[in-house]
Design a protein around this motif. Structure first.
Motif, short mmCIF file in Angstrom:
data_model
loop_
_atom_site.label_atom_id
_atom_site.label_comp_id
_atom_site.label_asym_id
_atom_site.label_seq_id
_atom_site.Cartn_x
_atom_site.Cartn_y
_atom_site.Cartn_z
N THR A 1 50.86 35.98 29.20
CA THR A 1 49.72 36.72 29.74
C THR A 1 48.46 35.88 29.68
O THR A 1 47.66 35.85 30.62
CB THR A 1 49.53 38.06 28.98
N PRO B 1 52.83 42.76 35.78
CA PRO B 1 53.84 42.85 34.72
C PRO B 1 55.09 42.03 35.04
O PRO B 1 55.66 41.39 34.16
CB PRO B 1 54.15 44.36 34.66
N MET C 1 58.08 44.60 27.65
CA MET C 1 56.62 44.75 27.58
C MET C 1 56.27 46.12 27.03
O MET C 1 55.42 46.25 26.14
CB MET C 1 55.99 44.58 28.96
N TYR C 2 56.94 47.16 27.53
CA TYR C 2 56.59 48.52 27.13
C TYR C 2 57.18 48.88 25.77
O TYR C 2 56.74 49.84 25.15
CB TYR C 2 57.02 49.50 28.23
N GLY D 1 51.21 48.85 27.68
CA GLY D 1 51.20 48.52 29.10
C GLY D 1 50.39 47.26 29.33
O GLY D 1 50.01 46.57 28.38
N LYS D 2 50.12 46.97 30.58
CA LYS D 2 49.41 45.74 30.92
C LYS D 2 48.03 45.65 30.26
O LYS D 2 47.68 44.60 29.72
CB LYS D 2 49.30 45.61 32.44
#
Length: 197
Positions: free
Chosen positions: A11, A25, A39-40, A45-46
């Motif tokens: 990221t 994502p 990721m989740y 989240g983002k």
């Protein structure tokens, strides 16, 4: 490297390259080599992952600057070391570039580590200038906060000009110009031919 660390690193790189909107994502997962749900599993989240990435970038930038600004040498030499440190000039500043990202600027949470880092750097530079002034190394008329702002503006503006021209020359020229203006004032009273090269 653990999956959360890979996600944060990926990221960070993508934010630097593409900005917040351009960092999807899917791109993060691909860059990290992570599975669809990872990721989740580790982040909400983002936005949560982006905040972790921005905080990490801010910590690293501060640690790098701190090592130079708190290092050995006179106040001028420490500022010089900070300005002349090795940088990937054409990629720009990973923190400075976030200030031009509308999504980051619009989010108080995402913007906070950026603002805190730039404020810290400005304050640290101002203290070094004041230290130099008190020791008689800088002209008595120099204002620490103004010089600190000029150093930050030179670095960030230098990145922009270098990226615009596709060459680090603009950055290097700006830094050399600022250093010549900041050179300890005892040099200004000596003929140019007597000054150290």
């Amino acid at each position: 490297m653990s999956t959360p660390e890979r996600l944060i690193d990926s990221t960070r790189e993508l934010l630097w390259e593409r900005g917040y909107v351009g960092t999807s994502p899917k791109a993060i997962l691909e860059r990290a080599g992570a599975g669809q749900g990872s990721m989740y599993h580790h982040f909400k989240g983002k936005p949560d992952l982006a905040l972790a990435a921005i905080r990490r970038t801010a910590q690293e930038m501060r640690a790098t600057a701190e090592a130079l600004l708190d290092g050995p040498g006179t106040p001028y030499e420490r500022i010089e070391a900070y300005l002349l440190r090795e940088r990937d000039v054409l990629r720009g500043c990973p923190i400075g570039r976030l200030t031009m990202d509308p999504e980051v600027v619009a989010s108080p949470e995402l913007r906070a580590p950026v603002d805190e880092t730039l404020d810290w750097l400005r304050e640290r530079l101002a203290r070094i200038v004041e230290e130099g002034r008190e020791k008689g190394l800088f002209a008595a008329t120099l204002d620490g906060e103004e010089i600190a702002a000029a150093v930050l503006a030179t670095v960030q503006g230098g990145y922009v000009l270098a990226r615009a021209s596709g060459s680090p020359t603009a950055f290097d020229t700006a830094v050399r110009g600022l250093l010549s203006l900041l050179a300890p004032h005892e040099n200004h009273d000596r003929p140019a031919c007597d000054r150290p090269a």
